[in-house]
Design an enzyme around this catalytic site. Structure first.
Site, PDB file in Angstrom:
ATOM      1  N   LYS A 173      78.665  84.685  77.120  1.00 61.49           N
ATOM      2  CA  LYS A 173      77.546  83.733  77.177  1.00 61.49           C
ATOM      3  C   LYS A 173      76.234  84.464  77.443  1.00 61.49           C
ATOM      4  O   LYS A 173      75.269  83.869  77.910  1.00 61.49           O
ATOM      5  CB  LYS A 173      77.799  82.702  78.292  1.00 61.49           C
ATOM      6  N   ARG A 174      76.217  85.774  77.198  1.00 58.49           N
ATOM      7  CA  ARG A 174      75.025  86.604  77.384  1.00 58.49           C
ATOM      8  C   ARG A 174      74.545  86.607  78.843  1.00 58.49           C
ATOM      9  O   ARG A 174      73.348  86.701  79.114  1.00 58.49           O
ATOM     10  CB  ARG A 174      73.880  86.154  76.455  1.00 58.49           C
ATOM     11  N   LEU A 445      83.032 106.020  90.867  1.00 62.79           N
ATOM     12  CA  LEU A 445      84.144 105.373  91.567  1.00 62.79           C
ATOM     13  C   LEU A 445      84.597 104.105  90.845  1.00 62.79           C
ATOM     14  O   LEU A 445      83.805 103.449  90.217  1.00 62.79           O
ATOM     15  CB  LEU A 445      83.714 105.018  92.993  1.00 62.79           C
TER      16      LEU A 445
HETATM   17  C1  LIG Z   1      81.633  93.599  81.043  1.00 65.73           C
HETATM   18  C2  LIG Z   1      81.316  92.132  81.149  1.00 65.73           C
HETATM   19  C3  LIG Z   1      80.497  91.894  82.412  1.00 65.73           C
HETATM   20  C4  LIG Z   1      80.481  91.724  79.932  1.00 65.73           C
HETATM   21  O1  LIG Z   1      80.275  90.363  79.920  1.00 65.73           O
HETATM   22  P1  LIG Z   1      80.531  89.463  78.620  1.00 65.73           P
HETATM   23  O2  LIG Z   1      80.545  88.037  79.022  1.00 65.73           O
HETATM   24  O3  LIG Z   1      81.729  90.000  77.949  1.00 65.73           O
HETATM   25  O4  LIG Z   1      79.271  89.771  77.677  1.00 65.73           O
HETATM   26  P2  LIG Z   1      77.906  88.948  77.529  1.00 65.73           P
HETATM   27  O5  LIG Z   1      78.022  87.958  76.432  1.00 65.73           O
HETATM   28  O6  LIG Z   1      77.448  88.384  78.830  1.00 65.73           O
HETATM   29  O7  LIG Z   1      76.877  90.120  77.118  1.00 65.73           O
HETATM   30  C5  LIG Z   1      77.076  90.908  76.007  1.00 65.73           C
HETATM   31  C6  LIG Z   1      76.173  92.109  76.088  1.00 65.73           C
HETATM   32  O8  LIG Z   1      76.559  92.907  77.221  1.00 65.73           O
HETATM   33  C7  LIG Z   1      76.872  94.235  76.774  1.00 65.73           C
HETATM   34  N1  LIG Z   1      77.967  94.791  77.588  1.00 65.73           N
HETATM   35  C8  LIG Z   1      79.265  94.454  77.554  1.00 65.73           C
HETATM   36  N2  LIG Z   1      79.961  95.204  78.434  1.00 65.73           N
HETATM   37  C9  LIG Z   1      79.071  96.024  79.009  1.00 65.73           C
HETATM   38  C10 LIG Z   1      79.180  97.039  79.976  1.00 65.73           C
HETATM   39  N3  LIG Z   1      80.351  97.364  80.540  1.00 65.73           N
HETATM   40  N4  LIG Z   1      78.069  97.682  80.366  1.00 65.73           N
HETATM   41  C11 LIG Z   1      76.879  97.368  79.813  1.00 65.73           C
HETATM   42  N5  LIG Z   1      76.707  96.428  78.872  1.00 65.73           N
HETATM   43  C12 LIG Z   1      77.800  95.759  78.474  1.00 65.73           C
HETATM   44  C13 LIG Z   1      77.290  94.036  75.341  1.00 65.73           C
HETATM   45  O9  LIG Z   1      77.198  95.245  74.623  1.00 65.73           O
HETATM   46  C14 LIG Z   1      76.302  92.990  74.870  1.00 65.73           C
HETATM   47  O10 LIG Z   1      75.020  93.541  74.613  1.00 65.73           O
HETATM   48  P3  LIG Z   1      74.593  93.938  73.087  1.00 65.73           P
HETATM   49  O11 LIG Z   1      74.528  92.662  72.328  1.00 65.73           O
HETATM   50  O12 LIG Z   1      73.283  94.626  73.218  1.00 65.73           O
HETATM   51  O13 LIG Z   1      75.669  94.845  72.579  1.00 65.73           O
HETATM   52  C15 LIG Z   1      82.609  91.256  81.188  1.00 65.73           C
HETATM   53  O14 LIG Z   1      83.278  91.400  79.962  1.00 65.73           O
HETATM   54  C16 LIG Z   1      83.541  91.620  82.305  1.00 65.73           C
HETATM   55  O15 LIG Z   1      83.354  91.192  83.444  1.00 65.73           O
HETATM   56  N6  LIG Z   1      84.601  92.426  81.996  1.00 65.73           N
HETATM   57  C17 LIG Z   1      85.574  92.866  82.965  1.00 65.73           C
HETATM   58  C18 LIG Z   1      84.964  93.892  83.879  1.00 65.73           C
HETATM   59  C19 LIG Z   1      84.391  95.052  83.118  1.00 65.73           C
HETATM   60  O16 LIG Z   1      84.896  95.493  82.107  1.00 65.73           O
HETATM   61  N7  LIG Z   1      83.288  95.581  83.655  1.00 65.73           N
HETATM   62  C20 LIG Z   1      82.627  96.708  83.052  1.00 65.73           C
HETATM   63  C21 LIG Z   1      83.037  97.934  83.741  1.00 65.73           C
HETATM   64  S1  LIG Z   1      82.185  99.276  83.041  1.00 65.73           S
END
Ligand SMILES: CC(C)(COP(=O)(O)OP(=O)(O)OC[C@H]1O[C@@H](n2cnc3c(N)ncnc32)[C@H](O)[C@@H]1OP(=O)(O)O)[C@@H](O)C(=O)NCCC(=O)NCCS
Length: 445
Positions: A173-174, A445
């Site tokens: 949901k961005r 970490l």
């Molecule tokens: C990572 C996380 C926060 C991303 O949230 P999401 O709901 O999937 O993505 P959203 O729709 O809110 O946002 C998408 C944008 O975030 C970016 N994004 C996704 N994961 C990211 C990350 N780990 N770090 C930075 N940016 C990230 C995407 O590339 C996208 O941006 P873009 O269009 O410029 O490519 C979510 O998937 C999550 O909580 N995952 C489990 C924990 C995790 O993997 N954390 C990251 C550890 S490095």
């Protein structure tokens, strides 16, 4: 032009159009990251290292938080408060990083999160959460901690950004870009404009990529939970025998104590000069990172609340510390049986003064010492009841992983810098003259 030539020309033109179209449809777009001060995909390597956007005076940094959808509100999480510490722990336990098969998920303990987020000089405002306004449930989190980072010849006051996590029901949901912008704003308000972060995901643009390696310590357990399997040409008994470790360490190692802080700091600073990118630690940071996470109680094995182990070798004549290693404890939940945990140790920092002897790297003395030293880390981790010991292809790890019976995993870790340009750093592969691993001296970490 003849008809035949015209047909060929048309055909070629069509192919080119198709190629371009295919190219465009293949190239991922990054609506958020394209707007950020990070190197963009396809940028040439920079001629000189440096910022992408200049730093701003405090009053020019946006003063009000970024807007959130109506039903949510920002919160500064007080990680020193046990209740809020547990809220972050609970969110991460259910929603944080999983492996590519969604079979295991990191389970950072509450003590670990508190330890990782409270280094000397930490800013509470950099622990950013999102709550549901109606019931105050914590549904998203991101954090930063301050650090001094050297990238090649330049020292940068930076933030280490980590633990971004969004509740599974609120994904795609961005919201992630809003979290990233808000923590960046909080970091900028403290006069810091650069950050280091890592992710399994590939976004614009990694400065390096490292691969995970795993060293089984408890083969039957790893087989039982499906973390590993028996290769066709092997048996459980054979795998267990191959990975068996001695009970006693080879070197005379002992847990680090307060009196070792100065000596470890000196050894660490000198050793880390070997790598293109490395943290610069004050005495207080050395004490925090290597001493403060040892839990309550003493003796071998694992203490209640223990998150790190640091062992030193003391020179009996000079009483200087000649070597040290540290590792941290980060279990993972096995998702198909919610009770099972894989108890994992992760190699953290280490150093040896053998690196300072003339020719020690070229003639193999350094490799041999590191193999013994990290071999002892495996023995201590085994005594602390870890099932597996993990390391990635950074620092001096690459040459010793095979001999220590680490196997290549299927996980990769990309390294990123925010608002800083530098050429690629050697991670899992060599970069020019720089050998694999030697670009990266930062363990996240
Ligand atoms: C990572 C996380 C926060 C991303 O949230 P999401 O709901 O999937 O993505 P959203 O729709 O809110 O946002 C998408 C944008 O975030 C970016 N994004 C996704 N994961 C990211 C990350 N780990 N770090 C930075 N940016 C990230 C995407 O590339 C996208 O941006 P873009 O269009 O410029 O490519 C979510 O998937 C999550 O909580 N995952 C489990 C924990 C995790 O993997 N954390 C990251 C550890 S490095």
């Amino acid at each position: 032009m003849s008809d035949a030539e015209e047909t060929i020309r048309q055909a070629l033109a069509n192919t080119q159009i198709k190629d371009v179209t295919r190219e465009n449809s293949r190239k991922p777009t990054h609506k958020f990251w394209e707007t950020q001060p990070v190197p963009q995909i396809g940028d040439e390597p920079p001629l000189e290292d440096g910022w992408i956007e200049p730093s701003k005076p405090r009053e020019e940094v946006r003063q009000e938080p970024y807007p959130l959808p109506n039903e949510f509100e920002w919160t500064t999480v007080d990680i020193t408060d046990p209740v809020q510490n547990k809220e972050v722990h609970d969110l991460l336990s259910l929603h944080y990083v999983e492996d590519i098969n969604a079979s295991i998920r990191f389970k950072y303990s509450a003590e670990f999160i508190r330890w990782a987020l409270t280094p000397p000089g930490f800013f509470p405002q950099w622990h950013v959460g999102v709550r549901v306004s109606a019931n105050k449930k914590l549904v998203a989190f991101i954090s930063g901690v301050p650090m001094s980072l050297r990238v090649r010849g330049k020292e940068i006051a930076a933030s280490e950004v980590n633990y971004i996590c969004i509740h599974k029901k609120l994904r795609s949901k961005r919201l992630a870009p809003v979290l990233i912008k808000e923590v960046t704003r909080q970091i900028n308000l403290q006069g810091i404009f650069q950050a280091i972060y890592t992710a399994g995901a590939v976004i614009p643009t990694p400065i390096s990529v490292c691969q995970y390696y795993h060293r089984p310590l408890n083969v039957p357990k790893l087989l039982a939970v499906g973390f590993t399997s028996v290769p066709r040409n092997s048996t459980v008994a054979r795998m267990t025998r191959i990975h068996k470790l001695p009970d006693a360490t080879t070197l005379k190692v002992r847990p680090m104590e307060e009196k070792d802080v100065d000596s470890v700091a000196e050894l660490f600073a000198r050793y880390m000069e070997r790598f293109d990118m490395a943290p610069l630690m004050t005495l207080a940071e050395i004490r925090h990172n290597f001493l403060s996470g040892q839990g309550s109680g003493s003796g071998p094995g694992r203490q209640p609340d223990q998150v790190t182990w640091t062992y030193v070798v003391e020179n009996p004549k000079t009483h200087k510390i000649s070597d040290f290693f540290s590792f941290y404890y980060l279990p993972s939940t096995v998702l198909r049986s919610a009770h099972d945990l894989i108890e994992a140790g992760y190699l953290y920092y280490y150093a040896t003064d053998v690196a300072f002897q003339d020719g020690a790297e070229a003639d193999g003395r350094l490799k041999s010492r590191l193999q013994t030293l990290i071999g002892d880390a495996l023995i201590i981790a085994h005594r602390a009841k870890m099932d597996v010991f993990n390391a990635i292809t950074l620092m001096d790890n690459v040459p010793i992983l095979n001999d220590l019976k680490f196997g290549a995993g299927d996980g990769y870790l990309n390294f990123y810098l925010y608002n800083w340009r530098t050429a690629k750093l050697a991670g899992m592969e060599d970069e020019g003259e720089v050998k694999a691993g030697k670009g990266i001296g930062v363990v996240m970490l």
